[in-house]
Scaffold this motif. Structure first.
Motif, short mmCIF file in Angstrom:
data_model
loop_
_atom_site.label_atom_id
_atom_site.label_comp_id
_atom_site.label_asym_id
_atom_site.label_seq_id
_atom_site.Cartn_x
_atom_site.Cartn_y
_atom_site.Cartn_z
N GLN A 39 48.41 12.63 -6.22
CA GLN A 39 48.36 12.35 -7.65
C GLN A 39 48.77 10.90 -7.94
O GLN A 39 48.12 10.20 -8.72
CB GLN A 39 49.29 13.31 -8.41
CG GLN A 39 48.86 14.76 -8.39
CD GLN A 39 47.60 15.01 -9.19
OE1 GLN A 39 47.25 14.24 -10.09
NE2 GLN A 39 46.87 16.06 -8.85
N ASN A 89 46.10 8.48 -7.19
CA ASN A 89 45.08 8.49 -8.23
C ASN A 89 45.53 7.66 -9.44
O ASN A 89 44.75 6.89 -10.00
CB ASN A 89 44.79 9.93 -8.69
CG ASN A 89 44.04 10.74 -7.64
OD1 ASN A 89 43.35 10.17 -6.79
ND2 ASN A 89 44.17 12.05 -7.68
N PHE A 90 46.79 7.81 -9.84
CA PHE A 90 47.31 7.07 -10.98
C PHE A 90 47.32 5.57 -10.71
O PHE A 90 47.15 4.76 -11.63
CB PHE A 90 48.74 7.52 -11.33
CG PHE A 90 48.88 8.99 -11.63
CD1 PHE A 90 47.78 9.76 -11.98
CD2 PHE A 90 50.13 9.60 -11.57
CE1 PHE A 90 47.92 11.12 -12.25
CE2 PHE A 90 50.28 10.95 -11.85
CZ PHE A 90 49.18 11.72 -12.18
N LYS A 125 49.05 15.20 -13.85
CA LYS A 125 47.79 14.63 -14.36
C LYS A 125 47.77 14.60 -15.88
O LYS A 125 47.36 13.61 -16.50
CB LYS A 125 46.61 15.43 -13.82
CG LYS A 125 45.25 14.81 -14.13
CD LYS A 125 44.14 15.57 -13.44
CE LYS A 125 42.79 14.93 -13.71
NZ LYS A 125 41.68 15.66 -13.03
N GLU A 182 50.11 11.80 -17.15
CA GLU A 182 49.56 10.46 -16.97
C GLU A 182 48.51 10.15 -18.03
O GLU A 182 48.42 9.03 -18.53
CB GLU A 182 48.96 10.32 -15.56
CG GLU A 182 48.75 8.89 -15.10
CD GLU A 182 47.39 8.33 -15.48
OE1 GLU A 182 47.23 7.09 -15.43
OE2 GLU A 182 46.50 9.13 -15.82
#
Length: 368
Positions: free
Chosen positions: A231, A234-235, A335, A338
């Protein structure tokens, strides 16, 4: 006649939250002494250099002597406690400890040690950051046990807010509501400190978020770590990730084969632990923070900064429902946080009243 106030401090984290109290006490005219358990080496702290202590600094042991294990910590506690009273009496020869404040902080094994020693010396044990409770004896361990036992020795309880005050309704002695935690004053102090970490000034103007994960219960679950790192990666495509590498975090990522990839990824900047004042500047400049640190939860709430708390439960209520989200065991919440982090920004309370001044006033009156 001098007004003596003793501060029993074990860890750097305790020192960070206690030093504004010491400064306020010295400004009122008290002579402040630090008895360091040795759980952390406070002599290396930048705070010690800034403090200009007007009393005695006594170290009961050396951090280097502590074996880095639960058993090692227990053996260190027993050995240090057994010799502590004798060492203190020898160092403070002819000092009458009866009725003199002995200030302890928080919920470490050093907190409990200091409270027991203070009681044995005849001091009035004063507990800063009192009343925090998870109401689960072994979660977090040993912190919850340390809190409960320390409250039995304390006769002045400095509780940071309404809920900690309620938790102390059956406690013996005086309960003082400081409204906020003393970390509020530590944050104010950090605003005026120059940057000491090389390269940090070039990071602060950037668009970034901060990621901190160092709790053993998180890092021990390798599948959980892998999911979280996926995660975070991805951020990092949206903005740079500043990853703070506590030693235990570095070792875990290396063992999992993840460290080299992160070091080569230009979306990440990996930093070793920086000193408190620089770390606060880093948090203050971030868009948001993902952390499993309890103190970070308080600091970020006072800053008004969006944060995701990577813990299933927390004994601290600061920020929950306003600027902070508790992941609660569901990695999927990362998710959603974010995507919506901007909605968690709130007004800073850094200009509000000083909890350290409230504590210093009580200690001054107590030491008369």
């Amino acid at each position: 006649m001098d007004k003596n106030i003793f501060f029993f401090i074990g860890t750097e984290a305790e020192f960070i939250k206690v030093f504004p109290v010491i400064i306020n006490c010295m400004e009122k005219g008290a002579v402040c002494h630090i008895i360091a358990s040795g759980q952390n080496d406070l002599t290396k702290s930048r705070i010690m250099k800034e403090l200009s202590l007007n009393g005695v600094f006594l170290e009961l042991s050396k951090e280097s002597d502590i074996e880095k294990s639960a058993k090692g910590l227990l053996l260190w506690f027993i050995k240090t406690y057994r010799s502590a009273v004798k060492k203190i009496k020898e160092k403070f020869d002819r000092t009458d400890f009866k009725g003199v404040p002995m200030v302890v902080h928080g919920d470490t094994v050093s907190t409990l040690m200091g409270a027991r020693i203070g009681k044995k010396l005849g001091c009035v044990v004063c507990h800063v950051e009192a009343g925090l409770r998870s109401h689960h004896l072994f979660n977090p361990f040993p912190e919850e046990i340390d809190r409960l036992l320390t409250s039995r020795f304390a006769r002045v309880h400095f509780a940071p807010g309404a809920e900690p005050v309620r938790n102390l309704r059956r406690a013996k002695g005086k309960v003082v509501d400081t409204v906020y935690n003393t970390i509020l004053d530590s944050l104010k102090y950090s605003k005026n400190m120059p940057v000491a970490t090389e390269g940090l000034e070039s990071i602060l103007p950037q668009d970034y978020f901060v990621f901190v994960m160092h709790r053993q219960e998180n890092l021990a679950n390798k599948e959980f770590v892998r999911q979280v790192m996926e995660q975070v990666e991805n951020f990092s495509q949206n903005r740079k990730c500043i990853l703070i590498l506590h030693k235990i975090t570095e070792v875990t990522l290396a063992e999992m084969g993840l460290l080299a990839g992160l070091q080569a990824d230009n979306h990440f900047t990996l930093l070793p632990r920086v000193d408190y004042f620089d770390f606060m500047k880093l948090l203050d400049g971030a868009q948001y923070v993902i952390t499993d640190g309890g103190s970070n939860q308080e600091e970020l709430h006072y800053m008004g900064k969006p944060c995701l708390i990577m813990r299933k439960a927390t004994e601290r209520q600061e920020g929950i429902g306003s600027n902070a989200v508790l992941y609660g065991g569901d990695v999927g919440r990362m998710k959603a946080f974010e995507a919506e982090y901007a909605s968690y920004k709130i007004k800073s309370v850094l200009e509000n009243d000083s909890p350290s001044q409230i504590i210093a006033e009580e200690l001054w009156n107590l030491s008369e």
